[in-house]
Design a protein around this motif. Structure first.
Motif, PDB file in Angstrom:
ATOM      1  N   GLN A  19       0.827  -1.205   0.000  1.00 11.09           N
ATOM      2  CA  GLN A  19       0.000   0.000   0.000  1.00 11.09           C
ATOM      3  C   GLN A  19       0.864   1.259   0.000  1.00 11.09           C
ATOM      4  OE1 GLN A  19      -3.122   0.108  -0.584  1.00 11.09           O
ATOM      5  NE2 GLN A  19      -3.335   2.301  -0.359  1.00 11.09           N
ATOM      6  N   SER A  20       1.961   1.242   0.714  1.00  9.19           N
ATOM      7  CA  SER A  20       2.877   2.392   0.715  1.00  9.19           C
ATOM      8  C   SER A  20       3.455   2.625  -0.680  1.00  9.19           C
ATOM      9  CB  SER A  20       4.012   2.167   1.711  1.00  9.19           C
ATOM     10  OG  SER A  20       3.515   2.073   3.007  1.00  9.19           O
ATOM     11  N   LEU A  21       3.814   1.550  -1.362  1.00 11.16           N
ATOM     12  CA  LEU A  21       4.330   1.678  -2.725  1.00 11.16           C
ATOM     13  C   LEU A  21       3.264   2.221  -3.665  1.00 11.16           C
ATOM     14  CD1 LEU A  21       6.355  -1.655  -2.997  1.00 11.16           C
ATOM     15  CD2 LEU A  21       7.245   0.628  -2.529  1.00 11.16           C
ATOM     16  N   ASN A  22       2.034   1.766  -3.509  1.00 14.76           N
ATOM     17  CA  ASN A  22       0.936   2.268  -4.342  1.00 14.76           C
ATOM     18  C   ASN A  22       0.702   3.764  -4.128  1.00 14.76           C
ATOM     19  OD1 ASN A  22       0.197  -0.084  -5.734  1.00 14.76           O
ATOM     20  ND2 ASN A  22      -1.054  -0.790  -4.017  1.00 14.76           N
ATOM     21  N   VAL A  23       0.692   4.176  -2.881  1.00 13.55           N
ATOM     22  CA  VAL A  23       0.473   5.599  -2.571  1.00 13.55           C
ATOM     23  C   VAL A  23       1.617   6.445  -3.128  1.00 13.55           C
ATOM     24  CG1 VAL A  23       0.377   7.273  -0.680  1.00 13.55           C
ATOM     25  CG2 VAL A  23      -0.982   5.181  -0.565  1.00 13.55           C
ATOM     26  N   ALA A  24       2.844   5.990  -2.936  1.00 15.81           N
ATOM     27  CA  ALA A  24       4.000   6.747  -3.432  1.00 15.81           C
ATOM     28  C   ALA A  24       3.994   6.832  -4.958  1.00 15.81           C
ATOM     29  CB  ALA A  24       5.297   6.096  -2.949  1.00 15.81           C
ATOM     30  N   ALA A  25       3.659   5.727  -5.625  1.00 14.27           N
ATOM     31  CA  ALA A  25       3.602   5.748  -7.092  1.00 14.27           C
ATOM     32  C   ALA A  25       2.507   6.678  -7.585  1.00 14.27           C
ATOM     33  CB  ALA A  25       3.378   4.333  -7.629  1.00 14.27           C
ATOM     34  N   GLU A  61       7.070   3.436 -11.776  1.00 14.91           N
ATOM     35  CA  GLU A  61       7.149   2.180 -11.035  1.00 14.91           C
ATOM     36  C   GLU A  61       7.951   2.408  -9.759  1.00 14.91           C
ATOM     37  OE1 GLU A  61       8.907  -0.702 -13.628  1.00 14.91           O
ATOM     38  OE2 GLU A  61       7.038  -1.010 -14.743  1.00 14.91           O
ATOM     39  N   VAL A  62       7.387   1.983  -8.650  1.00 12.88           N
ATOM     40  CA  VAL A  62       8.055   2.084  -7.355  1.00 12.88           C
ATOM     41  C   VAL A  62       8.181   0.661  -6.810  1.00 12.88           C
ATOM     42  CG1 VAL A  62       7.977   3.081  -5.052  1.00 12.88           C
ATOM     43  CG2 VAL A  62       7.038   4.356  -6.977  1.00 12.88           C
ATOM     44  N   SER A  63       9.404   0.269  -6.454  1.00 17.60           N
ATOM     45  CA  SER A  63       9.666  -1.095  -5.980  1.00 17.60           C
ATOM     46  C   SER A  63      10.431  -1.075  -4.667  1.00 17.60           C
ATOM     47  CB  SER A  63      10.495  -1.865  -7.009  1.00 17.60           C
ATOM     48  OG  SER A  63       9.838  -1.913  -8.239  1.00 17.60           O
ATOM     49  N   ALA A  64      10.262  -2.159  -3.913  1.00 17.43           N
ATOM     50  CA  ALA A  64      11.019  -2.331  -2.656  1.00 17.43           C
ATOM     51  C   ALA A  64      11.064  -3.815  -2.320  1.00 17.43           C
ATOM     52  CB  ALA A  64      10.380  -1.544  -1.525  1.00 17.43           C
ATOM     53  N   PRO A  65      12.181  -4.270  -1.743  1.00 11.76           N
ATOM     54  CA  PRO A  65      12.282  -5.683  -1.337  1.00 11.76           C
ATOM     55  C   PRO A  65      11.565  -5.934  -0.013  1.00 11.76           C
ATOM     56  CG  PRO A  65      14.315  -4.549  -0.840  1.00 11.76           C
ATOM     57  CD  PRO A  65      13.441  -3.551  -1.553  1.00 11.76           C
ATOM     58  N   ILE A  90       7.157  10.407   0.823  1.00 12.63           N
ATOM     59  CA  ILE A  90       6.137   9.478   1.327  1.00 12.63           C
ATOM     60  C   ILE A  90       6.784   8.189   1.829  1.00 12.63           C
ATOM     61  CG2 ILE A  90       4.199   8.008   0.611  1.00 12.63           C
ATOM     62  CD1 ILE A  90       3.389  10.377  -1.242  1.00 12.63           C
ATOM     63  N   LEU A  91       7.701   7.646   1.052  1.00 16.43           N
ATOM     64  CA  LEU A  91       8.331   6.375   1.429  1.00 16.43           C
ATOM     65  C   LEU A  91       9.197   6.517   2.680  1.00 16.43           C
ATOM     66  CD1 LEU A  91       9.197   5.099  -2.139  1.00 16.43           C
ATOM     67  CD2 LEU A  91       7.429   4.215  -0.610  1.00 16.43           C
TER      68      LEU A  91
END
Length: 145
Positions: free
Chosen positions: A55-61, A115-119, A85-86
């Protein structure tokens, strides 16, 4: 009289041994159920953490693309918005990319993609003990204003 006391003593022994064996059964049941309960608790924590990360990645994107799609804006402003945001949500090792290139060069009506990605391993409260590392990605497409 002697006979009566023997029977009372035998009943007391039988009663005690039944109670003691019941305690033993409870201990075995607890030992069998404990790993399942621990797995459920830690699994719930991991799942909740991954849902929050996604959800954090979605909001930031979304916020990055919304900023980048404005008339006088570019990728740098969108990236700054996503980074804020991240970082506020304590997301680690994230990447932000624009596969279609610079949004400032896009014409009105062109699609802009971010595109916003995180492991998951570095963003897990349990240090990824239960789930192998995966890269979660959020991709948002918007039309240039």
């Amino acid at each position: 009289m002697h006979r009566l006391s023997k029977s009372v003593t035998a009943r007391t022994r039988r009663h005690r041994s039944a109670g003691q064996s019941r305690r033993g059964v409870a201990a075995v049941e607890f030992a069998v159920c404990l790993p399942v309960l621990v797995l459920l608790v830690f699994g719930s924590i991991e799942a909740s953490s991954f849902i929050f990360l996604k959800q954090s990645l979605n909001v930031a994107a979304y916020e990055a693309i919304r900023e980048s799609a404005r008339v006088s804006s570019d990728n740098v402003q969108g990236t700054d918005r996503a980074i804020n945001i991240l970082q506020a949500r304590n997301v680690n090792d994230f990447t932000i990319g624009y596969p279609n290139g610079d949004s400032a060069a896009a014409n009105r009506g062109d699609e802009i993609v971010v595109e916003v990605s995180a492991p998951t391993a570095t963003n897990s409260p349990l240090a990824g003990q239960f789930v192998t590392n995966r890269i979660l990605t959020a991709r948002v497409v918007m039309v240039k204003e």
